[in-house]
Design a protein around this motif. Structure first.
Motif: not given
Length: 276
Positions: A3, A10, A121, A158, A162
């Motif tokens: 990340t 987050h 996250r 982000d 992921e």
């Protein structure tokens, strides 16, 4: 990559998503249907999200439970499940902030950050997607990227990373094609792009900047638009005869564990089974 966002960003994203979730859940009402989660009402959605928050908190605290869905049943039975959801989210945020960086806890994605950062996250994006589901319930349809302007571009970027690098590259995922091919995902408002190399084996994802590489499929749009589409909250990417929704769906399977179940869309969640 693990990340580019900080843990605090987050946690802030978790808070932003919770604000949206509560706003739209209140607007829709607990009995409203959730178009993006077939067969669910807002009460079901709220109970599920509250369960996931408590489940994540338990991992960071080193407490394993054999029946996480007991929390979901408890949430569904609440007189005010939205307040119950808020209490669990606040406790999760406190736990993330108070947990030491060297905590030992399960993580379950490729290229994952350390457990504390991983769970911050994961719950940022989990809650963001379910806040979109609450918004869908209020609208009576899937919202578009303009209507989800409460999602920041950096969070969307982000979340794309992921999914493409963390989830879809795992050995058990079913995002496969018979012949070698590539998908490029390139947000218009980000300097980054991703190349997803597909074939009969697990996908491989790389991230880069600069001129776009050649590809069989190119997916463009704003970061928020792509974030929603890739997480199945919008028009599915087209991979010719291959069904993105069927191959890239991630759902909660129940039974005390979570894992991807590509064939089913009833419970659309971002929680596969953790690995110690």
């Amino acid at each position: 990559m693990p990340t580019e966002l900080t843990l605090e960003r987050h946690v802030a994203g978790l808070g932003e998503a919770m604000s949206a979730f509560v706003r739209y859940a209140d607007r829709a009402g607990l009995d409203a249907a959730v178009p993006t989660c077939p067969d669910w009402t807002v009460r079901d959605l709220t109970a599920h999200q509250g369960m996931v928050h408590r489940w994540a908190t338990s991992f960071l605290r080193g407490v394993r439970t054999s029946d996480p869905e007991a929390w979901e049943r408890a949430g569904r039975a609440q007189t005010d499940p939205v307040a119950w959801l808020g209490a669990g989210a606040a406790e999760l945020a406190r736990t993330i902030r108070q947990t030491p960086d060297d905590v030992r806890a399960p993580v379950f994605l490729n290229d994952a950050p350390r457990p504390r950062a991983f769970w911050a996250r994961r719950q940022c994006h989990e809650t963001t997607m379910h806040a979109v589901d609450a918004q869908a319930a209020a609208l009576g349809r899937t919202p578009d990227a303009v209507e989800t302007s409460w999602i920041e571009t950096e969070v969307a970027v982000d979340g794309i990373d992921e999914l493409l690098a963390g989830f879809l590259t795992r050995p058990r995922e079913r995002l496969r094609t018979e012949e070698e091919s590539t998908l490029v995902v390139a947000p218009d408002d980000s300097g980054s792009w991703w190349v997803v190399s597909l074939g009969p084996r697990p996908a491989l994802t790389s991230r880069g900047k600069g001129p776009l590489p050649d590809s069989d499929w190119l997916l463009t749009g704003t970061a928020v638009e792509l974030y929603l589409r890739l997480w199945n909250r919008g028009p599915a990417p087209s991979l010719d005869e291959n069904d993105w929704r069927g191959l890239a769906a991630v759902t909660w399977s129940g039974g005390g564990s979570a894992e991807p179940t590509p064939a089913g869309q009833r419970k659309v969640s971002a929680m596969p089974r953790p690995r110690s």
